[in-house]
Design a protein around this motif. Structure first.
Motif, PDB file in Angstrom:
ATOM      1  N   THR A 139      35.805  40.610  28.875  1.00 63.16           N
ATOM      2  CA  THR A 139      36.649  39.418  29.040  1.00 63.16           C
ATOM      3  C   THR A 139      38.124  39.791  29.058  1.00 63.16           C
ATOM      4  N   GLN A 140      38.542  40.614  28.096  1.00 61.58           N
ATOM      5  CA  GLN A 140      39.950  41.017  28.036  1.00 61.58           C
ATOM      6  C   GLN A 140      40.313  41.932  29.205  1.00 61.58           C
ATOM      7  N   ALA A 195      38.928  41.864  32.214  1.00 66.86           N
ATOM      8  CA  ALA A 195      39.015  40.986  33.388  1.00 66.86           C
ATOM      9  C   ALA A 195      40.328  40.205  33.383  1.00 66.86           C
ATOM     10  N   ALA A 196      40.753  39.759  32.216  1.00 64.77           N
ATOM     11  CA  ALA A 196      42.031  39.044  32.116  1.00 64.77           C
ATOM     12  C   ALA A 196      43.191  39.965  32.492  1.00 64.77           C
ATOM     13  N   GLY A 197      43.110  41.219  32.095  1.00 67.14           N
ATOM     14  CA  GLY A 197      44.144  42.185  32.464  1.00 67.14           C
ATOM     15  C   GLY A 197      44.196  42.420  33.965  1.00 67.14           C
ATOM     16  N   ALA A 205      43.219  40.292  36.248  1.00 69.40           N
ATOM     17  CA  ALA A 205      43.735  39.052  36.850  1.00 69.40           C
ATOM     18  C   ALA A 205      45.251  38.981  36.710  1.00 69.40           C
ATOM     19  N   ASP A 206      45.755  39.413  35.571  1.00 68.62           N
ATOM     20  CA  ASP A 206      47.204  39.429  35.349  1.00 68.62           C
ATOM     21  C   ASP A 206      47.886  40.423  36.299  1.00 68.62           C
ATOM     22  N   ASP A 207      47.269  41.580  36.492  1.00 67.96           N
ATOM     23  CA  ASP A 207      47.804  42.573  37.430  1.00 67.96           C
ATOM     24  C   ASP A 207      47.819  42.015  38.851  1.00 67.96           C
ATOM     25  N   ARG A 208      46.773  41.322  39.206  1.00 70.00           N
ATOM     26  CA  ARG A 208      46.684  40.718  40.550  1.00 70.00           C
ATOM     27  C   ARG A 208      47.773  39.667  40.729  1.00 70.00           C
TER      28      ARG A 208
END
Length: 170
Positions: free
Chosen positions: A124-125, A127-129, A131-134
């Motif tokens: 989860t964390q 994937a969040a990272g 998404a933040d990079d994207r």
């Protein structure tokens, strides 16, 4: 039970944890760094550490997040001031210089540290990272100056350029 700290003490401890934690992570890596040693050097009880961070990995990620925000500010400033048509090569050099000089990135690039962090952080964390990079790449691509007659850079291409640079640095 951890001592209650006033706001000034909390901020001083938070800053000391970041500074001293980074020193321990540089010296030992994330896997081998010990909360007890960090707390001893900060001058707080081990129980007090957990009032600030859930784990040593959480402390490391807080340090990494602060460094990443600074890198992103630097990259946005670079893009805003860049000469159209020469941005990609110079951006590659900027990212490579950051990888070579940043202590947090150097810790992550050590053998086994990235795999350890990925396991500890969980999907989860992670994937969040990603998404933040994207989201960063999308924002940076919007600001990217295109040379006359040249196409603007695609966010996925920009993210790929940064990933390639990181891969080459390892």
């Amino acid at each position: 039970m951890p001592k209650a700290f006033d706001p000034i003490e909390r901020e001083a401890i938070r800053a000391a944890l970041a500074t001293i934690g980074l020193r321990h992570f540089e010296r030992h890596g994330v896997r081998a760094a010990r909360v007890e040693d960090i707390c001893r050097d900060v001058g707080i009880a081990k129980g007090s550490f957990y009032a600030f961070h859930a784990s040593k990995e959480a402390l490391f990620m807080a340090i990494a997040a602060e460094r990443e925000m600074q890198h992103r500010r630097d990259m946005f400033a670079f893009i805003a001031a860049a000469e159209p048509g020469r941005v990609a090569a110079r951006f590659f050099d900027l990212v490579l210089a950051k990888i070579e000089s940043d202590p947090v990135l150097n810790i992550v690039l050590r053998s086994g540290e990235l795999a350890y962090l990925l396991r500890k952080l969980g999907p989860t964390q992670v994937a969040a990272g990603f998404a933040d990079d994207r989201a960063f790449a999308v924002q940076a691509a919007r600001l990217w100056p295109a040379a006359p007659g040249a196409a603007a850079i695609d966010a996925d291409d920009l993210l790929g350029l940064m990933t390639l640079t990181l891969t080459l640095a390892t």
